[in-house]
Scaffold this motif. Structure first.
Motif, PDB file in Angstrom:
ATOM      1  N   ARG A   9       0.841  -1.195   0.000  1.00 37.68           N
ATOM      2  CA  ARG A   9       0.000   0.000   0.000  1.00 37.68           C
ATOM      3  C   ARG A   9       0.873   1.240   0.000  1.00 37.68           C
ATOM      4  O   ARG A   9       2.044   1.186   0.363  1.00 37.68           O
ATOM      5  CB  ARG A   9      -0.932   0.019   1.194  1.00 37.68           C
ATOM      6  CG  ARG A   9      -0.220   0.049   2.525  1.00 37.68           C
ATOM      7  CD  ARG A   9      -1.210   0.037   3.696  1.00 37.68           C
ATOM      8  NE  ARG A   9      -0.532  -0.016   4.955  1.00 37.68           N
ATOM      9  CZ  ARG A   9       0.049   1.009   5.561  1.00 37.68           C
ATOM     10  NH1 ARG A   9       0.041   2.191   5.001  1.00 37.68           N
ATOM     11  NH2 ARG A   9       0.647   0.871   6.723  1.00 37.68           N
ATOM     12  N   CYS A  10       0.259   2.340  -0.399  1.00 31.11           N
ATOM     13  CA  CYS A  10       0.947   3.620  -0.373  1.00 31.11           C
ATOM     14  C   CYS A  10       1.000   4.135   1.063  1.00 31.11           C
ATOM     15  O   CYS A  10       0.453   3.507   1.980  1.00 31.11           O
ATOM     16  CB  CYS A  10       0.234   4.628  -1.282  1.00 31.11           C
ATOM     17  SG  CYS A  10      -1.429   5.052  -0.711  1.00 31.11           S
ATOM     18  N   LEU A  11       1.598   5.271   1.265  1.00 29.88           N
ATOM     19  CA  LEU A  11       1.767   5.840   2.601  1.00 29.88           C
ATOM     20  C   LEU A  11       0.438   6.097   3.312  1.00 29.88           C
ATOM     21  O   LEU A  11       0.295   5.810   4.499  1.00 29.88           O
ATOM     22  CB  LEU A  11       2.574   7.143   2.505  1.00 29.88           C
ATOM     23  CG  LEU A  11       2.979   7.816   3.802  1.00 29.88           C
ATOM     24  CD1 LEU A  11       3.870   6.891   4.637  1.00 29.88           C
ATOM     25  CD2 LEU A  11       3.709   9.115   3.506  1.00 29.88           C
ATOM     26  N   CYS A  12      -0.563   6.584   2.596  1.00 32.72           N
ATOM     27  CA  CYS A  12      -1.848   6.884   3.230  1.00 32.72           C
ATOM     28  C   CYS A  12      -2.807   5.703   3.213  1.00 32.72           C
ATOM     29  O   CYS A  12      -3.841   5.729   3.881  1.00 32.72           O
ATOM     30  CB  CYS A  12      -2.504   8.105   2.585  1.00 32.72           C
ATOM     31  SG  CYS A  12      -3.178   7.832   0.925  1.00 32.72           S
ATOM     32  N   GLY A  13      -2.492   4.655   2.455  1.00 37.01           N
ATOM     33  CA  GLY A  13      -3.341   3.470   2.384  1.00 37.01           C
ATOM     34  C   GLY A  13      -4.454   3.541   1.356  1.00 37.01           C
ATOM     35  O   GLY A  13      -5.220   2.595   1.199  1.00 37.01           O
ATOM     36  N   ALA A  14      -4.558   4.649   0.621  1.00 34.48           N
ATOM     37  CA  ALA A  14      -5.633   4.790  -0.373  1.00 34.48           C
ATOM     38  C   ALA A  14      -5.425   3.876  -1.579  1.00 34.48           C
ATOM     39  O   ALA A  14      -6.391   3.434  -2.194  1.00 34.48           O
ATOM     40  CB  ALA A  14      -5.740   6.246  -0.829  1.00 34.48           C
TER      41      ALA A  14
END
Length: 140
Positions: A9-14
């Motif tokens: 996942r990316c840093l923000c989880g989106a």
């Protein structure tokens, strides 16, 4: 070889990603565009072609005639480096828990690596000329 699935996942989880890999082998690129995009080298994890699945607000930017760079539309995390001609996407290793435990196997544009850091280990290091030859159909 046994295939395994990596989830990231990316840093923000989106944005979430899943991919199949035989072994999480790592590749680093020191080209000017990768360094400008990530403020350092770009490290990707080797995957089974065609198995990358991405969901969420992923976007891409065509950074050259032959390449694109994927990023999260929410937090800006680097997601992948992709080649336009064949549609291949090489996901950023840092998105996947444990992928950094993979073995470094290849460096692209090794002669452009800044003097401030160097990767340890005995792996293949391609010069700028060798990298360009590899991607242009030569046999570097």
């Amino acid at each position: 070889m046994t295939e395994s699935q990596l989830s990231g996942r990316c840093l923000c989880g989106a944005v979430t990603l899943t991919v199949q890999t035989d072994t999480p082998r790592l590749r680093a690129c020191h080209c000017n565009m990768c360094r400008q995009h990530t403020s350092g080298m770009f490290i990707s994890v080797d995957t089974v072609p065609g198995t990358l699945e991405v969901s969420g607000p992923a976007q891409s930017f065509q950074s050259s005639e032959w390449a694109e760079r994927g990023f999260c539309g929410t937090c800006g995390s680097t997601l992948w480096y992709g080649t336009i001609e064949d549609g291949a996407r090489h996901p950023a290793a840092g998105l996947f828990d444990g992928a950094a435990l993979g073995e470094m196997t290849l460096e692209f544009f090794a002669d452009e690596c800044p003097q401030g850091y160097a990767l340890a280990g005995n792996h293949r290091k391609l010069s700028t000329a060798e990298t360009i030859a590899m991607f242009s159909g030569g046999d570097a």
